[in-house]
Design an enzyme around this catalytic site. Structure first.
Site, PDB file in Angstrom:
ATOM      1  N   ASP A  13      32.161 -57.103  27.603  1.00  0.00           N
ATOM      2  CA  ASP A  13      32.076 -58.274  28.488  1.00  0.00           C
ATOM      3  C   ASP A  13      33.018 -59.381  28.044  1.00  0.00           C
ATOM      4  OD1 ASP A  13      30.063 -56.793  29.558  1.00  0.00           O
ATOM      5  OD2 ASP A  13      28.507 -58.321  29.357  1.00  0.00           O
ATOM      6  N   LEU A  78      28.193 -64.114  23.889  1.00  0.00           N
ATOM      7  CA  LEU A  78      28.103 -62.688  24.219  1.00  0.00           C
ATOM      8  C   LEU A  78      27.932 -61.829  22.971  1.00  0.00           C
ATOM      9  CD1 LEU A  78      30.920 -62.421  26.924  1.00  0.00           C
ATOM     10  CD2 LEU A  78      28.608 -63.325  27.116  1.00  0.00           C
ATOM     11  N   SER A 123      19.084 -60.118  28.839  1.00  0.00           N
ATOM     12  CA  SER A 123      19.173 -58.708  29.236  1.00  0.00           C
ATOM     13  C   SER A 123      17.934 -58.230  29.986  1.00  0.00           C
ATOM     14  CB  SER A 123      19.338 -57.870  27.958  1.00  0.00           C
ATOM     15  OG  SER A 123      19.091 -56.517  28.223  1.00  0.00           O
ATOM     16  N   GLU A 125      16.643 -55.573  29.391  1.00  0.00           N
ATOM     17  CA  GLU A 125      15.792 -54.922  28.383  1.00  0.00           C
ATOM     18  C   GLU A 125      14.567 -55.786  28.067  1.00  0.00           C
ATOM     19  OE1 GLU A 125      15.974 -51.781  26.417  1.00  0.00           O
ATOM     20  OE2 GLU A 125      16.926 -51.449  28.331  1.00  0.00           O
ATOM     21  N   TYR A 147      15.618 -54.734  19.924  1.00  0.00           N
ATOM     22  CA  TYR A 147      16.675 -55.411  20.689  1.00  0.00           C
ATOM     23  C   TYR A 147      16.061 -56.237  21.824  1.00  0.00           C
ATOM     24  CZ  TYR A 147      20.426 -56.045  24.106  1.00  0.00           C
ATOM     25  OH  TYR A 147      21.308 -56.590  25.012  1.00  0.00           O
ATOM     26  N   THR A 188      26.440 -44.118  29.912  1.00  0.00           N
ATOM     27  CA  THR A 188      27.399 -43.939  31.015  1.00  0.00           C
ATOM     28  C   THR A 188      28.762 -43.514  30.478  1.00  0.00           C
ATOM     29  OG1 THR A 188      27.938 -46.279  30.883  1.00  0.00           O
ATOM     30  CG2 THR A 188      26.300 -45.612  32.540  1.00  0.00           C
ATOM     31  N   GLY A 209      19.761 -37.485  25.775  1.00  0.00           N
ATOM     32  CA  GLY A 209      18.318 -37.615  25.581  1.00  0.00           C
ATOM     33  C   GLY A 209      17.573 -37.573  26.915  1.00  0.00           C
ATOM     34  N   ALA A 278      10.325 -45.845  21.757  1.00  0.00           N
ATOM     35  CA  ALA A 278       9.681 -46.336  22.983  1.00  0.00           C
ATOM     36  C   ALA A 278      10.788 -46.471  24.016  1.00  0.00           C
ATOM     37  CB  ALA A 278       8.998 -47.674  22.741  1.00  0.00           C
TER      38      ALA A 278
HETATM   39  P1  NAP Z   1      29.373 -55.100  23.009  1.00  0.00           P
HETATM   40  O1  NAP Z   1      30.487 -54.384  23.696  1.00  0.00           O
HETATM   41  O2  NAP Z   1      28.488 -54.368  22.080  1.00  0.00           O
HETATM   42  O3  NAP Z   1      30.007 -56.357  22.250  1.00  0.00           O
HETATM   43  C1  NAP Z   1      29.271 -57.112  21.328  1.00  0.00           C
HETATM   44  C2  NAP Z   1      30.180 -58.133  20.677  1.00  0.00           C
HETATM   45  O4  NAP Z   1      29.421 -58.901  19.722  1.00  0.00           O
HETATM   46  C3  NAP Z   1      31.367 -57.544  19.908  1.00  0.00           C
HETATM   47  O5  NAP Z   1      32.504 -58.337  20.176  1.00  0.00           O
HETATM   48  C4  NAP Z   1      30.926 -57.700  18.446  1.00  0.00           C
HETATM   49  O6  NAP Z   1      32.009 -57.821  17.555  1.00  0.00           O
HETATM   50  C5  NAP Z   1      30.194 -59.040  18.532  1.00  0.00           C
HETATM   51  N1  NAP Z   1      29.309 -59.304  17.394  1.00  0.00           N
HETATM   52  C6  NAP Z   1      28.274 -58.545  16.958  1.00  0.00           C
HETATM   53  N2  NAP Z   1      27.684 -59.140  15.918  1.00  0.00           N
HETATM   54  C7  NAP Z   1      28.348 -60.301  15.663  1.00  0.00           C
HETATM   55  C8  NAP Z   1      28.218 -61.356  14.717  1.00  0.00           C
HETATM   56  N3  NAP Z   1      27.266 -61.338  13.779  1.00  0.00           N
HETATM   57  N4  NAP Z   1      29.065 -62.405  14.772  1.00  0.00           N
HETATM   58  C9  NAP Z   1      30.043 -62.424  15.692  1.00  0.00           C
HETATM   59  N5  NAP Z   1      30.234 -61.460  16.613  1.00  0.00           N
HETATM   60  C10 NAP Z   1      29.402 -60.403  16.590  1.00  0.00           C
HETATM   61  O7  NAP Z   1      28.410 -55.771  24.121  1.00  0.00           O
HETATM   62  P2  NAP Z   1      28.672 -56.052  25.694  1.00  0.00           P
HETATM   63  O8  NAP Z   1      28.252 -54.854  26.463  1.00  0.00           O
HETATM   64  O9  NAP Z   1      29.997 -56.644  25.866  1.00  0.00           O
HETATM   65  O10 NAP Z   1      27.544 -57.149  25.968  1.00  0.00           O
HETATM   66  C11 NAP Z   1      27.794 -58.528  25.764  1.00  0.00           C
HETATM   67  C12 NAP Z   1      26.481 -59.252  25.580  1.00  0.00           C
HETATM   68  O11 NAP Z   1      25.661 -59.073  26.744  1.00  0.00           O
HETATM   69  C13 NAP Z   1      25.638 -58.771  24.400  1.00  0.00           C
HETATM   70  O12 NAP Z   1      24.938 -59.892  23.914  1.00  0.00           O
HETATM   71  C14 NAP Z   1      24.645 -57.798  25.042  1.00  0.00           C
HETATM   72  O13 NAP Z   1      23.492 -57.706  24.260  1.00  0.00           O
HETATM   73  C15 NAP Z   1      24.422 -58.478  26.374  1.00  0.00           C
HETATM   74  N6  NAP Z   1      24.072 -57.629  27.489  1.00  0.00           N
HETATM   75  C16 NAP Z   1      24.842 -56.560  27.805  1.00  0.00           C
HETATM   76  C17 NAP Z   1      24.524 -55.813  28.932  1.00  0.00           C
HETATM   77  C18 NAP Z   1      25.366 -54.635  29.332  1.00  0.00           C
HETATM   78  O14 NAP Z   1      24.898 -53.835  30.148  1.00  0.00           O
HETATM   79  N7  NAP Z   1      26.590 -54.507  28.836  1.00  0.00           N
HETATM   80  C19 NAP Z   1      23.426 -56.179  29.743  1.00  0.00           C
HETATM   81  C20 NAP Z   1      22.696 -57.294  29.393  1.00  0.00           C
HETATM   82  C21 NAP Z   1      23.026 -58.025  28.288  1.00  0.00           C
HETATM   83  P3  NAP Z   1      32.653 -56.522  16.830  1.00  0.00           P
HETATM   84  O15 NAP Z   1      33.763 -56.070  17.739  1.00  0.00           O
HETATM   85  O16 NAP Z   1      33.131 -57.108  15.546  1.00  0.00           O
HETATM   86  O17 NAP Z   1      31.572 -55.500  16.658  1.00  0.00           O
HETATM   87  O1  F7E Z   2      20.816 -46.171  27.653  1.00  0.00           O
HETATM   88  C1  F7E Z   2      19.052 -42.976  28.220  1.00  0.00           C
HETATM   89  C2  F7E Z   2      18.409 -43.948  27.255  1.00  0.00           C
HETATM   90  O2  F7E Z   2      22.161 -46.862  25.677  1.00  0.00           O
HETATM   91  C3  F7E Z   2      20.430 -46.081  29.012  1.00  0.00           C
HETATM   92  C4  F7E Z   2      22.829 -52.190  26.539  1.00  0.00           C
HETATM   93  O3  F7E Z   2      24.040 -52.721  27.050  1.00  0.00           O
HETATM   94  O4  F7E Z   2      21.866 -52.141  28.724  1.00  0.00           O
HETATM   95  C5  F7E Z   2      22.158 -51.343  27.596  1.00  0.00           C
HETATM   96  O5  F7E Z   2      20.970 -50.792  27.038  1.00  0.00           O
HETATM   97  C6  F7E Z   2      19.350 -45.035  29.188  1.00  0.00           C
HETATM   98  C7  F7E Z   2      18.209 -45.136  28.178  1.00  0.00           C
HETATM   99  O6  F7E Z   2      21.724 -48.495  27.574  1.00  0.00           O
HETATM  100  C8  F7E Z   2      21.161 -40.837  26.184  1.00  0.00           C
HETATM  101  O7  F7E Z   2      17.205 -43.396  26.698  1.00  0.00           O
HETATM  102  C9  F7E Z   2      19.653 -40.579  27.726  1.00  0.00           C
HETATM  103  O8  F7E Z   2      16.983 -44.999  28.868  1.00  0.00           O
HETATM  104  O9  F7E Z   2      23.283 -46.673  27.937  1.00  0.00           O
HETATM  105  P1  F7E Z   2      22.087 -47.014  27.153  1.00  0.00           P
HETATM  106  P2  F7E Z   2      20.396 -49.374  27.463  1.00  0.00           P
HETATM  107  O10 F7E Z   2      19.516 -48.922  26.376  1.00  0.00           O
HETATM  108  O11 F7E Z   2      19.799 -49.450  28.841  1.00  0.00           O
HETATM  109  C10 F7E Z   2      20.997 -53.253  28.463  1.00  0.00           C
HETATM  110  C11 F7E Z   2      20.836 -54.023  29.762  1.00  0.00           C
HETATM  111  C12 F7E Z   2      21.427 -54.074  27.318  1.00  0.00           C
HETATM  112  O12 F7E Z   2      21.198 -55.280  27.290  1.00  0.00           O
HETATM  113  C13 F7E Z   2      21.921 -53.342  26.117  1.00  0.00           C
HETATM  114  O13 F7E Z   2      22.682 -54.212  25.290  1.00  0.00           O
HETATM  115  O14 F7E Z   2      19.944 -43.766  28.985  1.00  0.00           O
HETATM  116  N1  F7E Z   2      19.812 -41.915  27.526  1.00  0.00           N
HETATM  117  N2  F7E Z   2      20.461 -39.893  26.903  1.00  0.00           N
HETATM  118  C14 F7E Z   2      20.746 -42.104  26.593  1.00  0.00           C
HETATM  119  N3  F7E Z   2      21.278 -43.241  26.064  1.00  0.00           N
HETATM  120  C15 F7E Z   2      22.232 -43.108  25.134  1.00  0.00           C
HETATM  121  N4  F7E Z   2      22.793 -44.225  24.617  1.00  0.00           N
HETATM  122  N5  F7E Z   2      22.657 -41.874  24.690  1.00  0.00           N
HETATM  123  C16 F7E Z   2      22.150 -40.708  25.185  1.00  0.00           C
HETATM  124  O15 F7E Z   2      22.538 -39.617  24.785  1.00  0.00           O
END
Ligand code: NAP
Ligand code: F7E
Length: 328
Positions: A13, A78, A123, A125, A147, A188, A209, A278
């Site tokens: 993001d 983020l 999130s 979550e 988380y 994905t 999974g 869970a």
């Molecule tokens: P991401 O790809 O995992 O990126 C996380 C970022 O956080 C990376 O740049 C990482 O840096 C940095 N980071 C981790 N720990 C840190 C620390 N202690 N100090 C400074 N930076 C740190 O996550 P994303 O998918 O872009 O998501 C962005 C945010 O939205 C996250 O907070 C996530 O939990 C939230 N979120 C994501 C989704 C989604 O579907 N993608 C949905 C809802 C909420 P490094 O490169 O050094 O690891």
């Molecule tokens: O899992 C199932 C797994 O790891 C989605 C993060 O960005 O979105 C993300 O969290 C689903 C789960 O994302 C595998 O059990 C099956 O039910 O892609 P995921 P997440 O856990 O939904 C939320 C909104 C965030 O905020 C988080 O930061 O897929 N699943 N088989 C699997 N998941 C993974 N990772 N790997 C598998 O093999």
């Protein structure tokens, strides 16, 4: 020229948000934590147009110094430990980054400049074992992982700093959003990458999974636009951002393998190793408030999203001949 600080700029993001803000004439400051090797793959293309600064959500002094030195108008938080399975094995660290990190940053803003507008990456979550379908801003939280619990804390501390100190602090409750820049461990991207590898003869199976889990999957560039819109309003508030559609992991596999002319059932192996202690079984969001107030709408359908991701992995693997191993 407005100035924005993005924590987590090296993530999925963060990289899209930086591009979005640059296009709108922002000066972008990206906070990265110190590592022995750089991890700038997602920001390399526009790295020369942003300022990279070192800081860490674990170190509040670093955050205060950054705000004092750069005086941003907007801060997008983020950064987080964002992978749910890791939160079960590293629950304390997840709490430090994903929960207390928010307080450190909010308090740095309170100390340095209360006019800074703040976005917190909350999130879906947080809804976990859902108490209502679809989930909206008023749906009670029931997190199912360290988380999710950490994000609930981050959400409420954001609301608390808004109510206690009058900060312009918004919590965006974003449902899953994906892209070719998604980390390889999320389901994905794990699937799209595996489909491309299988199609190109580099692999012959993908181990997953729970195929029955259902998610509301959108396209990441659409979601960073919603973050920005929240900070352009007259009043700070919290918003659900989602497509309103839910699909299972199994459906994702079907569409992804179909796209390259393969039968998913021949290649997907269920491996209990990927089950979670869970699970969050079903997520589907109601983004009608974001639509009404922010005039936000998603632009990419589920089918399009899957195809974008598979095509991007196919192109990248064909260009680089990259033999990246399958990751968990
Ligand atoms: P991401 O790809 O995992 O990126 C996380 C970022 O956080 C990376 O740049 C990482 O840096 C940095 N980071 C981790 N720990 C840190 C620390 N202690 N100090 C400074 N930076 C740190 O996550 P994303 O998918 O872009 O998501 C962005 C945010 O939205 C996250 O907070 C996530 O939990 C939230 N979120 C994501 C989704 C989604 O579907 N993608 C949905 C809802 C909420 P490094 O490169 O050094 O690891
Ligand atoms: O899992 C199932 C797994 O790891 C989605 C993060 O960005 O979105 C993300 O969290 C689903 C789960 O994302 C595998 O059990 C099956 O039910 O892609 P995921 P997440 O856990 O939904 C939320 C909104 C965030 O905020 C988080 O930061 O897929 N699943 N088989 C699997 N998941 C993974 N990772 N790997 C598998 O093999």
């Amino acid at each position: 020229m407005p100035k924005a600080l993005i924590t987590g700029i090296t993530g999925q993001d963060g990289s899209y948000l930086a591009e979005f803000l640059l296009d709108r004439g922002y000066e972008v400051i990206g906070m990265v934590r110190r590592t022995s090797t750089t991890n700038f793959d997602r920001i390399r293309e526009f790295q020369d147009r942003i300022t990279i600064v070192q800081g860490d959500l674990l170190d509040q002094v670093s955050l205060i110094h950054l705000l004092q030195e750069h005086r941003p108008n907007e801060v997008y938080n983020l950064a987080a430990q964002s992978f749910v399975p890791t939160s079960f094995t590293q629950p304390v660290l997840t709490g430090e980054f994903t929960a207390l990190g928010v307080t450190r940053l909010l308090d740095a803003i309170r100390i340095v400049d209360r006019n800074i507008r703040f976005y917190q990456a909350s999130s879906s979550e947080m809804f976990g074992k859902v108490q209502e379908v679809p989930q909206r801003e008023t749906t009670p939280f029931y997190p199912r992982s360290p988380y999710g619990a950490a994000k609930v804390y981050g959400h409420w501390i954001t609301v608390n700093y808004r109510e206690s100190y009058g900060l312009f602090a918004c919590s965006g409750i974003l449902f899953n959003h994906e892209s070719p820049r998604r980390g390889l461990e999320f389901v994905t991207r794990k699937i799209s990458h595996a489909v491309a590898r299988i199609k190109l003869g580099m692999a012959n199976e993908v181990r997953l999974g729970n195929l029955d889990a259902r998610r509301d999957w959108g396209y990441a560039p659409d979601y960073v636009r919603a973050m920005w819109l929240m900070l352009q309003q007259d009043h700070p508030d919290d918003y659900v951002v989602a497509t309103g559609e839910t699909h299972s992991v199994r459906e994702f596999c079907q569409v992804a393998f179909d796209h390259v002319g393969l039968d998913w059932e021949k290649y997907v192996v269920v491996d209990p190793k990927f089950y979670r202690p869970a699970e969050v079984d079903l997520l589907v969001g109601d983004a009608s408030k974001a639509s009404r107030v922010l005039h936000w709408k998603p632009t990419v359908t589920f089918q399009q999203l899957v195809r974008i991701m598979v095509d991007a992995d196919l192109t990248a693997l064909q260009q680089t001949g990259n033999h990246t191993p399958q990751v968990g």
